[in-house]
Design a protein around this motif. Structure first.
Motif, PDB file in Angstrom:
ATOM      1  N   LYS A  21       0.834  -1.204   0.000  1.00 40.18           N
ATOM      2  CA  LYS A  21       0.000   0.000   0.000  1.00 40.18           C
ATOM      3  C   LYS A  21       0.868   1.254   0.000  1.00 40.18           C
ATOM      4  CE  LYS A  21      -4.157  -1.722   2.268  1.00 40.18           C
ATOM      5  NZ  LYS A  21      -5.060  -1.548   3.425  1.00 40.18           N
ATOM      6  N   LEU A  22       1.940   1.222   0.773  1.00 44.26           N
ATOM      7  CA  LEU A  22       2.840   2.362   0.830  1.00 44.26           C
ATOM      8  C   LEU A  22       3.526   2.585  -0.517  1.00 44.26           C
ATOM      9  CD1 LEU A  22       3.966   4.589   2.612  1.00 44.26           C
ATOM     10  CD2 LEU A  22       5.688   2.977   3.436  1.00 44.26           C
ATOM     11  N   ALA A  23       3.893   1.520  -1.180  1.00 46.20           N
ATOM     12  CA  ALA A  23       4.509   1.635  -2.505  1.00 46.20           C
ATOM     13  C   ALA A  23       3.525   2.253  -3.494  1.00 46.20           C
ATOM     14  CB  ALA A  23       4.971   0.265  -2.990  1.00 46.20           C
ATOM     15  N   ASP A  24       2.262   1.818  -3.446  1.00 45.66           N
ATOM     16  CA  ASP A  24       1.238   2.417  -4.311  1.00 45.66           C
ATOM     17  C   ASP A  24       1.076   3.902  -4.006  1.00 45.66           C
ATOM     18  OD1 ASP A  24       0.744  -0.026  -5.531  1.00 45.66           O
ATOM     19  OD2 ASP A  24      -1.028  -0.467  -4.308  1.00 45.66           O
ATOM     20  N   ARG A  28       1.761   7.444  -6.453  1.00 49.27           N
ATOM     21  CA  ARG A  28       0.832   8.557  -6.650  1.00 49.27           C
ATOM     22  C   ARG A  28       1.515   9.915  -6.564  1.00 49.27           C
ATOM     23  NH1 ARG A  28      -4.660   6.853  -3.474  1.00 49.27           N
ATOM     24  NH2 ARG A  28      -4.900   4.840  -4.482  1.00 49.27           N
ATOM     25  N   VAL A  29       2.643   9.973  -5.878  1.00 48.10           N
ATOM     26  CA  VAL A  29       3.362  11.245  -5.753  1.00 48.10           C
ATOM     27  C   VAL A  29       3.697  11.794  -7.129  1.00 48.10           C
ATOM     28  CG1 VAL A  29       5.509  12.318  -4.958  1.00 48.10           C
ATOM     29  CG2 VAL A  29       4.286  10.746  -3.468  1.00 48.10           C
ATOM     30  N   THR A  30       4.034  10.920  -8.052  1.00 44.76           N
ATOM     31  CA  THR A  30       4.389  11.372  -9.396  1.00 44.76           C
ATOM     32  C   THR A  30       3.172  11.859 -10.171  1.00 44.76           C
ATOM     33  OG1 THR A  30       4.149   9.146 -10.327  1.00 44.76           O
ATOM     34  CG2 THR A  30       6.328   9.760  -9.502  1.00 44.76           C
ATOM     35  N   GLU A  31       1.987  11.522  -9.710  1.00 42.60           N
ATOM     36  CA  GLU A  31       0.767  11.858 -10.431  1.00 42.60           C
ATOM     37  C   GLU A  31       0.049  13.100  -9.891  1.00 42.60           C
ATOM     38  OE1 GLU A  31      -1.459   8.260  -9.947  1.00 42.60           O
ATOM     39  OE2 GLU A  31      -0.150   7.117 -11.275  1.00 42.60           O
ATOM     40  N   VAL A  32       0.507  13.617  -8.762  1.00 42.33           N
ATOM     41  CA  VAL A  32      -0.198  14.750  -8.155  1.00 42.33           C
ATOM     42  C   VAL A  32       0.371  16.071  -8.646  1.00 42.33           C
ATOM     43  CG1 VAL A  32      -0.829  13.491  -6.080  1.00 42.33           C
ATOM     44  CG2 VAL A  32       1.276  14.810  -6.098  1.00 42.33           C
ATOM     45  N   GLN A  33      -0.415  17.105  -8.480  1.00 44.26           N
ATOM     46  CA  GLN A  33       0.018  18.446  -8.861  1.00 44.26           C
ATOM     47  C   GLN A  33       1.206  18.853  -7.992  1.00 44.26           C
ATOM     48  OE1 GLN A  33      -3.502  20.697  -8.128  1.00 44.26           O
ATOM     49  NE2 GLN A  33      -4.501  20.050 -10.013  1.00 44.26           N
ATOM     50  N   SER A  34       2.061  19.668  -8.553  1.00 42.75           N
ATOM     51  CA  SER A  34       3.292  20.038  -7.850  1.00 42.75           C
ATOM     52  C   SER A  34       3.027  20.717  -6.506  1.00 42.75           C
ATOM     53  CB  SER A  34       4.174  20.905  -8.729  1.00 42.75           C
ATOM     54  OG  SER A  34       3.498  22.080  -9.092  1.00 42.75           O
ATOM     55  N   ASP A  35       1.931  21.450  -6.393  1.00 48.81           N
ATOM     56  CA  ASP A  35       1.649  22.118  -5.125  1.00 48.81           C
ATOM     57  C   ASP A  35       1.255  21.134  -4.017  1.00 48.81           C
ATOM     58  OD1 ASP A  35      -0.734  21.688  -6.576  1.00 48.81           O
ATOM     59  OD2 ASP A  35      -1.782  23.243  -5.458  1.00 48.81           O
ATOM     60  N   LEU A  36       0.856  19.928  -4.382  1.00 44.08           N
ATOM     61  CA  LEU A  36       0.496  18.910  -3.399  1.00 44.08           C
ATOM     62  C   LEU A  36       1.641  17.942  -3.100  1.00 44.08           C
ATOM     63  CD1 LEU A  36      -3.093  17.937  -4.594  1.00 44.08           C
ATOM     64  CD2 LEU A  36      -2.463  19.362  -2.648  1.00 44.08           C
ATOM     65  N   LYS A  37       2.682  17.963  -3.912  1.00 50.31           N
ATOM     66  CA  LYS A  37       3.759  16.988  -3.749  1.00 50.31           C
ATOM     67  C   LYS A  37       4.433  17.068  -2.383  1.00 50.31           C
ATOM     68  CE  LYS A  37       4.843  15.785  -8.397  1.00 50.31           C
ATOM     69  NZ  LYS A  37       5.794  15.525  -9.409  1.00 50.31           N
ATOM     70  N   SER A  38       4.674  18.248  -1.890  1.00 50.30           N
ATOM     71  CA  SER A  38       5.352  18.361  -0.594  1.00 50.30           C
ATOM     72  C   SER A  38       4.497  17.758   0.519  1.00 50.30           C
ATOM     73  CB  SER A  38       5.711  19.804  -0.276  1.00 50.30           C
ATOM     74  OG  SER A  38       4.557  20.601  -0.190  1.00 50.30           O
ATOM     75  N   SER A  86      -3.498   5.034   9.783  1.00 57.51           N
ATOM     76  CA  SER A  86      -2.732   6.115   9.147  1.00 57.51           C
ATOM     77  C   SER A  86      -2.692   5.964   7.636  1.00 57.51           C
ATOM     78  CB  SER A  86      -1.307   6.144   9.692  1.00 57.51           C
ATOM     79  OG  SER A  86      -1.303   6.474  11.045  1.00 57.51           O
ATOM     80  N   ILE A  87      -2.428   4.765   7.166  1.00 62.68           N
ATOM     81  CA  ILE A  87      -2.340   4.575   5.706  1.00 62.68           C
ATOM     82  C   ILE A  87      -3.705   4.762   5.070  1.00 62.68           C
ATOM     83  CG2 ILE A  87      -2.573   2.049   5.647  1.00 62.68           C
ATOM     84  CD1 ILE A  87      -0.148   3.691   3.363  1.00 62.68           C
ATOM     85  N   GLU A  88      -4.750   4.285   5.709  1.00 69.10           N
ATOM     86  CA  GLU A  88      -6.098   4.432   5.147  1.00 69.10           C
ATOM     87  C   GLU A  88      -6.495   5.906   5.077  1.00 69.10           C
ATOM     88  OE1 GLU A  88      -7.705   2.046   3.602  1.00 69.10           O
ATOM     89  OE2 GLU A  88      -6.081   0.686   4.176  1.00 69.10           O
ATOM     90  N   LYS A  89      -6.184   6.667   6.101  1.00 70.43           N
ATOM     91  CA  LYS A  89      -6.498   8.096   6.096  1.00 70.43           C
ATOM     92  C   LYS A  89      -5.721   8.821   5.020  1.00 70.43           C
ATOM     93  CE  LYS A  89      -7.921   8.718  10.887  1.00 70.43           C
ATOM     94  NZ  LYS A  89      -7.555   9.270  12.207  1.00 70.43           N
ATOM     95  N   ALA A  90      -4.436   8.492   4.895  1.00 66.13           N
ATOM     96  CA  ALA A  90      -3.605   9.151   3.887  1.00 66.13           C
ATOM     97  C   ALA A  90      -4.094   8.829   2.487  1.00 66.13           C
ATOM     98  CB  ALA A  90      -2.155   8.730   4.053  1.00 66.13           C
ATOM     99  N   VAL A  91      -4.394   7.583   2.235  1.00 68.88           N
ATOM    100  CA  VAL A  91      -4.853   7.184   0.899  1.00 68.88           C
ATOM    101  C   VAL A  91      -6.187   7.858   0.576  1.00 68.88           C
ATOM    102  CG1 VAL A  91      -5.712   5.223  -0.453  1.00 68.88           C
ATOM    103  CG2 VAL A  91      -3.580   5.009   0.843  1.00 68.88           C
ATOM    104  N   SER A  92      -7.118   7.857   1.523  1.00 69.47           N
ATOM    105  CA  SER A  92      -8.433   8.452   1.242  1.00 69.47           C
ATOM    106  C   SER A  92      -8.317   9.977   1.086  1.00 69.47           C
ATOM    107  CB  SER A  92      -9.422   8.088   2.329  1.00 69.47           C
ATOM    108  OG  SER A  92      -9.076   8.674   3.559  1.00 69.47           O
TER     109      SER A  92
END
Length: 95
Positions: A21-24, A28-38, A86-92
């Motif tokens: 799940k963490l790898a997935d 996603r980091v590569t797919e998000v807008q640059s302002d959300l990457k950080s 934590s992972i479920e909250k982050a993913v959602s």
């Protein structure tokens, strides 16, 4: 002894599942807008720290005696629940 071994196998499977799940999530980091990457990278770092803390608790169970592992098990269960939450909250949050 068998009950402890079955529990350890369950934890190992959960760690593998969490790592997937963490790898997935990292992909996603590569797919998000640059302002959300950080913010995304901060979440990844937080999740990796939580995973490392859990793996440490898992190591404690592996090192405990047959009679003492039940005492450590409770803390491990709590740590796993926090990690999974934590992972479920982050993913959602980033869907």
């Amino acid at each position: 002894m068998e009950k402890r071994n079955m529990y350890l196998e369950k934890i190992e499977a959960n760690i593998d599942k969490y790592n997937d799940k963490l790898a997935d999530f990292k992909i996603r980091v590569t797919e998000v807008q640059s302002d959300l990457k950080s913010e995304y990278l901060l979440q990844v770092d937080n999740l990796e720290k939580k995973r490392d803390e859990f793996v440490e608790k898992y190591g404690q169970i592996r090192e405990t005696s047959e009679h003492a592992w039940e005492d450590v098990k409770e803390g491990t269960e709590k740590a796993w629940a926090e990690l999974e939450d934590s992972i479920e909250k982050a993913v959602s949050r980033f869907k």
